[in-house]
Design a protein around this motif. Structure first.
Motif, PDB file in Angstrom:
ATOM      1  N   GLY A   1      45.829  46.939  46.376  1.00  0.00           N
ATOM      2  CA  GLY A   1      44.519  46.320  46.281  1.00  0.00           C
ATOM      3  C   GLY A   1      43.620  46.654  47.455  1.00  0.00           C
ATOM      4  O   GLY A   1      43.966  47.445  48.340  1.00  0.00           O
ATOM      5  N   LEU A   2      42.449  46.041  47.486  1.00  0.00           N
ATOM      6  CA  LEU A   2      41.477  46.273  48.546  1.00  0.00           C
ATOM      7  C   LEU A   2      41.929  45.574  49.823  1.00  0.00           C
ATOM      8  O   LEU A   2      42.672  44.592  49.786  1.00  0.00           O
ATOM      9  CB  LEU A   2      40.104  45.746  48.138  1.00  0.00           C
ATOM     10  CG  LEU A   2      39.237  46.628  47.220  1.00  0.00           C
ATOM     11  CD1 LEU A   2      39.909  46.884  45.882  1.00  0.00           C
ATOM     12  CD2 LEU A   2      37.873  45.965  47.009  1.00  0.00           C
ATOM     13  N   THR A   3      41.471  46.066  50.948  1.00  0.00           N
ATOM     14  CA  THR A   3      41.689  45.372  52.203  1.00  0.00           C
ATOM     15  C   THR A   3      40.658  44.244  52.331  1.00  0.00           C
ATOM     16  O   THR A   3      39.629  44.237  51.656  1.00  0.00           O
ATOM     17  CB  THR A   3      41.542  46.308  53.407  1.00  0.00           C
ATOM     18  OG1 THR A   3      40.167  46.740  53.500  1.00  0.00           O
ATOM     19  CG2 THR A   3      42.446  47.524  53.265  1.00  0.00           C
ATOM     20  N   SER A   4      40.916  43.311  53.225  1.00  0.00           N
ATOM     21  CA  SER A   4      39.939  42.244  53.481  1.00  0.00           C
ATOM     22  C   SER A   4      38.595  42.838  53.901  1.00  0.00           C
ATOM     23  O   SER A   4      37.531  42.386  53.461  1.00  0.00           O
ATOM     24  CB  SER A   4      40.452  41.308  54.575  1.00  0.00           C
ATOM     25  OG  SER A   4      41.641  40.672  54.193  1.00  0.00           O
TER      26      SER A   4
ATOM     27  N   VAL B   1      40.563  36.176  44.463  1.00  0.00           N
ATOM     28  CA  VAL B   1      41.056  36.642  45.760  1.00  0.00           C
ATOM     29  C   VAL B   1      42.188  37.650  45.598  1.00  0.00           C
ATOM     30  O   VAL B   1      42.478  38.424  46.518  1.00  0.00           O
ATOM     31  CB  VAL B   1      41.480  35.441  46.628  1.00  0.00           C
ATOM     32  CG1 VAL B   1      41.884  35.885  48.019  1.00  0.00           C
ATOM     33  CG2 VAL B   1      40.328  34.453  46.740  1.00  0.00           C
ATOM     34  N   ASP B   2      42.787  37.706  44.401  1.00  0.00           N
ATOM     35  CA  ASP B   2      43.849  38.693  44.193  1.00  0.00           C
ATOM     36  C   ASP B   2      43.326  40.118  44.133  1.00  0.00           C
ATOM     37  O   ASP B   2      44.107  41.066  44.015  1.00  0.00           O
ATOM     38  CB  ASP B   2      44.678  38.371  42.945  1.00  0.00           C
ATOM     39  CG  ASP B   2      43.888  38.456  41.644  1.00  0.00           C
ATOM     40  OD1 ASP B   2      42.707  38.873  41.661  1.00  0.00           O
ATOM     41  OD2 ASP B   2      44.452  38.088  40.588  1.00  0.00           O
ATOM     42  N   VAL B   3      42.003  40.308  44.224  1.00  0.00           N
ATOM     43  CA  VAL B   3      41.469  41.665  44.339  1.00  0.00           C
ATOM     44  C   VAL B   3      41.956  42.308  45.635  1.00  0.00           C
ATOM     45  O   VAL B   3      42.063  43.534  45.728  1.00  0.00           O
ATOM     46  CB  VAL B   3      39.927  41.666  44.278  1.00  0.00           C
ATOM     47  CG1 VAL B   3      39.320  41.047  45.529  1.00  0.00           C
ATOM     48  CG2 VAL B   3      39.390  43.074  44.068  1.00  0.00           C
ATOM     49  N   ALA B   4      42.264  41.475  46.627  1.00  0.00           N
ATOM     50  CA  ALA B   4      42.806  41.983  47.889  1.00  0.00           C
ATOM     51  C   ALA B   4      44.290  42.276  47.734  1.00  0.00           C
ATOM     52  O   ALA B   4      44.998  41.626  46.963  1.00  0.00           O
ATOM     53  CB  ALA B   4      42.574  40.975  49.010  1.00  0.00           C
ATOM     54  N   ASP B   5      44.749  43.255  48.472  1.00  0.00           N
ATOM     55  CA  ASP B   5      46.168  43.590  48.466  1.00  0.00           C
ATOM     56  C   ASP B   5      46.988  42.377  48.913  1.00  0.00           C
ATOM     57  O   ASP B   5      46.521  41.574  49.733  1.00  0.00           O
ATOM     58  CB  ASP B   5      46.401  44.755  49.437  1.00  0.00           C
ATOM     59  CG  ASP B   5      47.799  45.324  49.328  1.00  0.00           C
ATOM     60  OD1 ASP B   5      47.989  46.258  48.524  1.00  0.00           O
ATOM     61  OD2 ASP B   5      48.697  44.817  50.044  1.00  0.00           O
ATOM     62  N   PRO B   6      48.209  42.195  48.368  1.00  0.00           N
ATOM     63  CA  PRO B   6      49.043  41.056  48.785  1.00  0.00           C
ATOM     64  C   PRO B   6      49.281  40.972  50.291  1.00  0.00           C
ATOM     65  O   PRO B   6      49.581  39.895  50.803  1.00  0.00           O
ATOM     66  CB  PRO B   6      50.358  41.301  48.028  1.00  0.00           C
ATOM     67  CG  PRO B   6      49.966  42.087  46.832  1.00  0.00           C
ATOM     68  CD  PRO B   6      48.825  42.958  47.274  1.00  0.00           C
TER      69      PRO B   6
END
Length: 281
Positions: free
Chosen positions: A222-225, A204-209
């Motif tokens: 990172g990527l958006t949801s 899930v850390d592929v998404a931006d914090p």
């Protein structure tokens, strides 16, 4: 997702299994992830509900509960997880893991490759950290011939990830992904993986914090949801044989949005599994 509980499932399309495990057993973090994802998933929108028949009308899916792991004995994880997954895959078509730290990936690939041979890998993660001496679970999986190195796509790496981190495969770090966009990245995935059996790993850390603060990753960019979920919609065009959604650490996110994103990812993967089976929708 309000799935029925069946601790010894058989003849199911897909089995959800929690792996409550921390990379370090000292402080609870990701081992609380499966429970947090289950809690929020009871209220989550089930992907596919607005795309025709309901997901769980198409796929016979159950929750097998959590695997029994000792949090202070990391050395027991590979053997315990491998045996449990091998047992489940003997009587069921596929498994979706909810984790848990990323040390479980190689053990999961061992059980999947035993059934399907070396598989393709679609790996979404912020960094390549893992238990292998080279710092990357992929190298260990390639060395053990669990993964076909020519059919690997890694998406979302930022920081230390470079082209050499995926031997024979493709790395779309955040810079390259940003240039291609979701549609371009999907084209790369389809071309590289094709119809090979593929294991889908989503940290899930592929998404931006901003979208997933409860992962321990504080590197922005990172990527958006929406990008993560949009990208995963291509999985139904592939031949998926196993899934994992990893890295939720509830103590680092009191808002619960990281667990909510993980639940949405899990639901999307189940819906895409139904698509991959060519179930009419």
């Amino acid at each position: 997702m309000r799935l029925p509980l069946d601790r010894e499932p058989s003849a199911r399309d897909l089995v959800v299994l929690g792996v409550p495990y921390d990379e370090s057993g000292r402080c609870p973090g990701t081992r609380l992830g499966p429970g947090a994802v289950r809690d929020v998933s009871a209220l989550a929108h089930v992907p596919g509900a607005d795309r025709g028949p309901g997901t769980f009308d198409l796929v016979d899916c159950v929750d097998a509960g959590d695997i029994d792991l000792t949090p202070w004995d990391s050395g027991s994880l590979p053997g315990v997880l491998y045996k449990r997954l091998a047992h489940l895959l003997d009587g069921n078509a596929a498994v979706l893991l909810l984790g848990g730290g990323r040390s479980l990936t190689v053990a999961a690939l061992r059980s999947v490759a035993e059934r399907h041979g070396p598989v393709a890998l679609l790996h979404l993660a912020a960094d390549p950290v893992g238990p292998h001496p080279a710092g990357d679970v992929l190298h260990q999986a390639v060395e053990e011939r669990l993964v076909d190195p020519s059919a690997v796509v890694r998406i979302g790496l930022r920081g230390a990830g470079g082209p050499g981190r995926a031997p024979g495969g493709v790395v779309l770090d955040v810079g390259r992904f940003g240039g291609l966009g979701v549609r371009g990245a999907v084209g790369v995935v389809r071309h590289r993986i094709g119809r090979r059996p593929v294991y889908v790993s989503v940290a899930v850390d592929v998404a931006d914090p901003a979208f997933a603060p409860g992962t321990g990753t504080r590197v922005p960019g990172g990527l958006t949801s929406r990008e993560v979920l949009g990208l995963l919609r291509c999985v139904g065009d592939l031949c998926p044989v196993g899934f994992e959604v990893l890295g939720v650490s509830p103590p680092q996110d009191r808002s619960g949005i990281t667990a909510a994103l993980a639940a949405e990812i899990g639901g999307e993967l189940i819906h895409q599994y139904a698509r991959a089976q060519r179930i009419p929708m």
